[in-house]
Design a protein around this motif. Structure first.
Motif, short mmCIF file in Angstrom:
data_model
loop_
_atom_site.label_atom_id
_atom_site.label_comp_id
_atom_site.label_asym_id
_atom_site.label_seq_id
_atom_site.Cartn_x
_atom_site.Cartn_y
_atom_site.Cartn_z
N GLN A 4 0.76 -1.27 -0.11
CA GLN A 4 0.03 -0.15 -0.25
C GLN A 4 1.02 1.10 0.26
N VAL A 5 2.09 1.12 0.03
CA VAL A 5 3.03 2.38 0.01
C VAL A 5 4.15 2.33 -0.86
N ARG A 6 4.45 3.49 -1.48
CA ARG A 6 5.60 3.57 -2.28
C ARG A 6 6.76 4.20 -1.54
N VAL A 7 7.89 3.96 -1.79
CA VAL A 7 9.05 4.43 -0.90
C VAL A 7 9.41 5.85 -1.89
N SER A 8 9.48 6.92 -1.26
CA SER A 8 9.68 8.15 -1.98
C SER A 8 11.13 8.60 -1.81
N GLU A 9 11.88 8.18 -0.74
CA GLU A 9 13.13 8.37 -0.22
C GLU A 9 13.85 7.22 0.82
N TYR A 10 15.06 7.03 0.62
CA TYR A 10 15.66 6.19 1.69
C TYR A 10 16.89 6.63 2.07
N ASP A 11 17.12 7.23 3.24
CA ASP A 11 18.27 7.87 3.66
C ASP A 11 18.95 7.18 4.88
N ASP A 12 20.15 6.54 4.63
CA ASP A 12 20.76 5.82 5.48
C ASP A 12 21.82 6.41 6.47
N GLY A 13 21.55 7.85 6.36
CA GLY A 13 22.30 8.79 7.40
C GLY A 13 23.67 8.48 7.19
N ALA A 14 24.12 8.31 8.34
CA ALA A 14 25.55 8.50 8.58
C ALA A 14 26.23 6.94 8.25
N GLY A 15 25.40 6.00 8.02
CA GLY A 15 25.96 4.66 7.87
C GLY A 15 25.92 3.73 8.92
N PRO A 16 26.67 2.63 8.92
CA PRO A 16 26.48 1.78 9.86
C PRO A 16 27.65 2.15 10.92
N VAL A 17 27.24 1.63 12.41
CA VAL A 17 28.27 2.08 13.21
C VAL A 17 28.53 0.48 13.95
N PRO A 18 29.75 0.37 14.32
CA PRO A 18 29.92 -1.07 15.06
C PRO A 18 29.34 -1.00 16.27
N ALA A 19 28.80 -2.31 16.43
CA ALA A 19 28.01 -2.77 17.78
C ALA A 19 28.72 -3.87 18.14
N GLY A 20 29.96 -4.36 18.12
CA GLY A 20 30.50 -5.54 18.60
C GLY A 20 31.38 -5.99 17.65
N ASP A 21 32.00 -7.19 17.57
CA ASP A 21 32.91 -7.78 16.53
C ASP A 21 32.39 -7.98 15.33
N PHE A 22 30.99 -8.54 15.29
CA PHE A 22 30.17 -9.13 14.26
C PHE A 22 28.92 -8.47 14.10
N ASP A 23 28.72 -7.30 14.63
CA ASP A 23 27.18 -6.71 14.51
C ASP A 23 27.56 -5.22 14.30
N VAL A 24 26.56 -4.43 13.42
CA VAL A 24 26.31 -3.07 13.22
C VAL A 24 25.21 -2.64 13.18
N ARG A 25 24.96 -1.58 13.60
CA ARG A 25 23.78 -0.94 13.59
C ARG A 25 23.68 0.23 12.67
N GLN A 26 22.47 0.47 11.96
CA GLN A 26 22.37 1.41 11.25
C GLN A 26 20.99 2.08 11.38
N THR A 27 20.71 3.51 11.44
CA THR A 27 19.31 3.97 11.34
C THR A 27 19.20 4.73 10.10
N ALA A 28 18.21 4.36 9.28
CA ALA A 28 17.52 4.85 7.80
C ALA A 28 16.23 5.66 8.34
N THR A 29 16.00 6.81 7.60
CA THR A 29 14.66 7.40 7.49
C THR A 29 14.08 7.06 6.27
N ILE A 30 13.04 6.50 6.29
CA ILE A 30 12.27 5.96 5.15
C ILE A 30 10.92 6.94 4.79
N SER A 31 10.88 7.69 3.59
CA SER A 31 9.71 8.33 3.52
C SER A 31 8.76 7.73 2.42
#
Length: 137
Positions: free
Chosen positions: A71-98
């Motif tokens: 029911q939605v169309r993506v008009s923008e995907y912004d992954d911001g500053a990119g991934p941030v390490p959260a351990g040896d084998f894990d990363v976190r990333q915050t994205a804003t999706i319009s």
């Protein structure tokens, strides 16, 4: 002679660790670009293939969730500053999706807090946080 041999062993281990880190980093970059591309095109079916199989087995996508994504169309995907390490084998990333609702043409944005895990056995990055929650206000 023994000291030189010890130094060579240490350097070899460091070099191999650096190669492994480089390979893991390159795989992460490729994975995040492909995932971002799938979301930018609104291809939630393809994006679901990035979810860790164990997570997907424990929490399969419901028909209602799949219907909401249609029911939605993506008009923008912004992954911001990119991934941030959260351990040896894990990363976190915050994205804003319009998102634009195809029925009302209203646009809104959601924040997607992604968690990615690297599986050493398969040499693959997996999304462990699931697809974005598009029902949030």
């Amino acid at each position: 002679m023994r000291r030189i041999l010890s130094i060579l062993v240490v350097l070899s281990v460091l070099l191999l660790a650096g190669c492994a880190t480089k390979t893991r980093s390159d795989a992460l970059t490729t994975t995040l670009k492909a995932y971002g591309s799938a979301l930018r095109w609104g291809d939630f079916q393809s994006a679901a293939q990035f979810i860790d199989p164990a997570v997907l087995a424990a929490h399969p996508l419901t028909q209602l969730e799949l219907a909401r994504y249609q029911q939605v169309r993506v008009s923008e995907y912004d992954d911001g500053a990119g991934p941030v390490p959260a351990g040896d084998f894990d990363v976190r990333q915050t994205a804003t999706i319009s998102l634009v609702n195809i029925h009302t043409q209203s646009e809104r944005s959601v924040v997607d807090h992604q968690t990615w895990h690297y599986d050493e056995k398969t040499k693959h990055w997996w999304l462990t946080s699931g697809l974005p929650d598009i029902t949030q206000d």
